[in-house]
Scaffold this motif. Structure first.
Motif, PDB file in Angstrom:
ATOM      1  N   ALA A 113    -119.684  54.536  37.351  1.00 56.51           N
ATOM      2  CA  ALA A 113    -118.656  55.264  36.597  1.00 56.51           C
ATOM      3  C   ALA A 113    -117.558  54.287  36.220  1.00 56.51           C
ATOM      4  CB  ALA A 113    -118.093  56.405  37.429  1.00 56.51           C
ATOM      5  N   TYR A 114    -117.337  54.107  34.932  1.00 56.45           N
ATOM      6  CA  TYR A 114    -116.221  53.283  34.469  1.00 56.45           C
ATOM      7  C   TYR A 114    -115.006  54.168  34.294  1.00 56.45           C
ATOM      8  CZ  TYR A 114    -113.010  50.918  31.342  1.00 56.45           C
ATOM      9  OH  TYR A 114    -111.862  50.401  30.781  1.00 56.45           O
ATOM     10  N   GLU A 115    -113.986  53.893  35.095  1.00 55.26           N
ATOM     11  CA  GLU A 115    -112.747  54.665  35.034  1.00 55.26           C
ATOM     12  C   GLU A 115    -111.560  53.717  34.875  1.00 55.26           C
ATOM     13  OE1 GLU A 115    -113.165  58.752  37.241  1.00 55.26           O
ATOM     14  OE2 GLU A 115    -112.763  57.151  38.666  1.00 55.26           O
ATOM     15  N   PRO A 116    -111.062  53.556  33.657  1.00 54.92           N
ATOM     16  CA  PRO A 116    -109.843  52.760  33.504  1.00 54.92           C
ATOM     17  C   PRO A 116    -108.705  53.433  34.271  1.00 54.92           C
ATOM     18  CG  PRO A 116    -110.378  53.942  31.467  1.00 54.92           C
ATOM     19  CD  PRO A 116    -111.538  54.124  32.394  1.00 54.92           C
ATOM     20  N   VAL A 117    -108.136  52.714  35.230  1.00 51.76           N
ATOM     21  CA  VAL A 117    -107.158  53.325  36.136  1.00 51.76           C
ATOM     22  C   VAL A 117    -105.984  53.916  35.366  1.00 51.76           C
ATOM     23  CG1 VAL A 117    -105.652  52.883  38.115  1.00 51.76           C
ATOM     24  CG2 VAL A 117    -107.855  51.735  37.962  1.00 51.76           C
ATOM     25  N   TRP A 118    -105.627  53.283  34.268  1.00 52.53           N
ATOM     26  CA  TRP A 118    -104.474  53.732  33.484  1.00 52.53           C
ATOM     27  C   TRP A 118    -104.737  55.056  32.765  1.00 52.53           C
ATOM     28  CZ3 TRP A 118    -106.022  53.831  28.381  1.00 52.53           C
ATOM     29  CH2 TRP A 118    -107.116  52.997  28.043  1.00 52.53           C
ATOM     30  N   ALA A 119    -105.988  55.506  32.761  1.00 50.92           N
ATOM     31  CA  ALA A 119    -106.315  56.755  32.067  1.00 50.92           C
ATOM     32  C   ALA A 119    -106.636  57.894  33.023  1.00 50.92           C
ATOM     33  CB  ALA A 119    -107.506  56.529  31.128  1.00 50.92           C
ATOM     34  N   ILE A 120    -106.537  57.650  34.335  1.00 49.71           N
ATOM     35  CA  ILE A 120    -106.895  58.682  35.309  1.00 49.71           C
ATOM     36  C   ILE A 120    -105.686  59.558  35.601  1.00 49.71           C
ATOM     37  CG2 ILE A 120    -107.712  59.136  37.649  1.00 49.71           C
ATOM     38  CD1 ILE A 120    -109.188  56.465  37.518  1.00 49.71           C
ATOM     39  N   GLY A 121    -105.770  60.822  35.208  1.00 50.64           N
ATOM     40  CA  GLY A 121    -104.700  61.765  35.487  1.00 50.64           C
ATOM     41  C   GLY A 121    -103.434  61.555  34.693  1.00 50.64           C
ATOM     42  N   THR A 122    -103.489  60.670  33.701  1.00 55.92           N
ATOM     43  CA  THR A 122    -102.277  60.361  32.929  1.00 55.92           C
ATOM     44  C   THR A 122    -102.244  61.086  31.592  1.00 55.92           C
ATOM     45  OG1 THR A 122    -103.319  58.460  31.836  1.00 55.92           O
ATOM     46  CG2 THR A 122    -102.194  58.060  33.942  1.00 55.92           C
ATOM     47  N   GLY A 123    -103.384  61.644  31.204  1.00 60.77           N
ATOM     48  CA  GLY A 123    -103.478  62.229  29.875  1.00 60.77           C
ATOM     49  C   GLY A 123    -103.878  61.204  28.833  1.00 60.77           C
ATOM     50  N   LYS A 124    -103.784  59.910  29.178  1.00 54.06           N
ATOM     51  CA  LYS A 124    -104.222  58.857  28.272  1.00 54.06           C
ATOM     52  C   LYS A 124    -105.733  58.708  28.405  1.00 54.06           C
ATOM     53  CE  LYS A 124     -99.963  56.159  28.784  1.00 54.06           C
ATOM     54  NZ  LYS A 124     -99.395  54.846  29.226  1.00 54.06           N
ATOM     55  N   THR A 125    -106.375  58.439  27.300  1.00 48.88           N
ATOM     56  CA  THR A 125    -107.821  58.252  27.307  1.00 48.88           C
ATOM     57  C   THR A 125    -108.146  56.994  26.527  1.00 48.88           C
ATOM     58  OG1 THR A 125    -108.058  60.661  27.219  1.00 48.88           O
ATOM     59  CG2 THR A 125    -110.034  59.350  26.805  1.00 48.88           C
ATOM     60  N   ALA A 126    -109.044  56.193  27.058  1.00 52.71           N
ATOM     61  CA  ALA A 126    -109.541  55.075  26.268  1.00 52.71           C
ATOM     62  C   ALA A 126    -110.194  55.635  25.009  1.00 52.71           C
ATOM     63  CB  ALA A 126    -110.553  54.274  27.088  1.00 52.71           C
ATOM     64  N   THR A 127    -110.026  54.955  23.891  1.00 51.20           N
ATOM     65  CA  THR A 127    -110.747  55.392  22.701  1.00 51.20           C
ATOM     66  C   THR A 127    -112.240  55.269  22.970  1.00 51.20           C
ATOM     67  OG1 THR A 127    -110.846  53.189  21.703  1.00 51.20           O
ATOM     68  CG2 THR A 127    -108.867  54.512  21.258  1.00 51.20           C
ATOM     69  N   SER A 128    -113.024  55.989  22.197  1.00 50.02           N
ATOM     70  CA  SER A 128    -114.467  55.906  22.401  1.00 50.02           C
ATOM     71  C   SER A 128    -114.960  54.475  22.214  1.00 50.02           C
ATOM     72  CB  SER A 128    -115.182  56.862  21.437  1.00 50.02           C
ATOM     73  OG  SER A 128    -114.783  56.622  20.097  1.00 50.02           O
TER      74      SER A 128
END
Length: 251
Positions: free
Chosen positions: A165-180
């Motif tokens: 599972a690739y989980e960018p830490v900055w996008a976990i629970g922040t509402g930010k999402t990596a672009t596709s």
């Protein structure tokens, strides 16, 4: 190679046993009699595993634990072993989540020992990797993720029972999402890294989930990327209709 998407709801430290059973029942109701074309499961808290597992026994969801120790038993107060979660009905376990790494000091070595033990005991492993915001802004995302993959798999002979599972830490629970496109780039790097370690066939067959503020509104776009094979879902998995919608997008 055609890979089957896999979606897992990580409930983290939320919900009592009664609340877990209520949510699991609601998810099953939302999904109907079943689904085809993908796999899906939920990861409740440890106290809720056994009762939730009984509820899930007839399908269609599988049961996952959020963590396990690298020893079978011993003086490790507060920990649970792979054999214990197997006995509670789990088929899968999440290992190396960024919250375990950041909040509880899990190193690459500890993650690797957990992966090795879980696989040896017969569990399927979801190995989490991902960079922090500082690491991304420093331009070392590739270095960090490659290191975590190689270290997590050190000494592991086969990866047939493994999902990354690739989980960018900055996008976990922040509402930010990596672009596709950002997510696809890292997923492709992970697949290449695994191919270099285990061969092209193994790399092509590996399922790689994306995690980081996945929602019904962005799930289909993310899952359409060639190297994204489903999602590890946090906040949205605590809402039955949202989680069911994400599962249906993966299918």
């Amino acid at each position: 190679m055609k890979r089957t998407n896999i979606v897992v709801g990580n409930w983290k430290m939320n919900l009592t046993i009664a609340e877990s059973l209520e949510l699991a029942s609601a998810v099953i109701a939302e999904l109907g009699s079943g689904f085809s074309g993908c796999e899906a499961g939920i990861a409740p808290t440890c106290p809720a595993l056994y009762e939730t597992g009984k509820l899930l026994a007839s399908g269609p969801l599988f049961l996952a634990a959020q963590n396990c120790h690298y020893e079978n038993d011993g003086a490790f107060t507060g920990e649970v072993s792979a054999r214990m979660i197997l006995g509670a009905g789990c088929s899968h376990v999440i290992i190396g989540h960024s919250e375990r790494r950041q909040l509880f000091g899990e190193t690459d070595e500890i993650v690797n020992r957990k992966v090795s033990k879980a696989l040896k005991e017969g569990l399927k492993v979801i190995l989490c990797v991902g960079e922090t915001l500082e690491e991304r802004e420093s331009g070392i995302t590739g270095d960090v993720v490659t290191r975590q993959v190689k270290a997590g798999l050190a000494g592991i002979a086969g990866i047939g029972d493994l999902v990354i599972a690739y989980e960018p830490v900055w996008a976990i629970g922040t509402g930010k999402t990596a672009t596709s496109e950002q997510a696809q780039e890292v997923h492709a790097l992970i697949r290449k890294t695994v191919s270099d370690l285990y061969g092209a066939e193994a790399g092509d067959g590996l399922r790689i989930q994306y995690g980081g503020s996945v929602k019904p509104s962005n799930a289909a776009e993310l899952f359409a990327m060639p190297d994204i094979d489903g999602g590890l879902i946090g906040g949205a998995s605590l809402n039955a209709s949202d989680f069911a919608a994400i599962v249906k997008a993966a299918c």
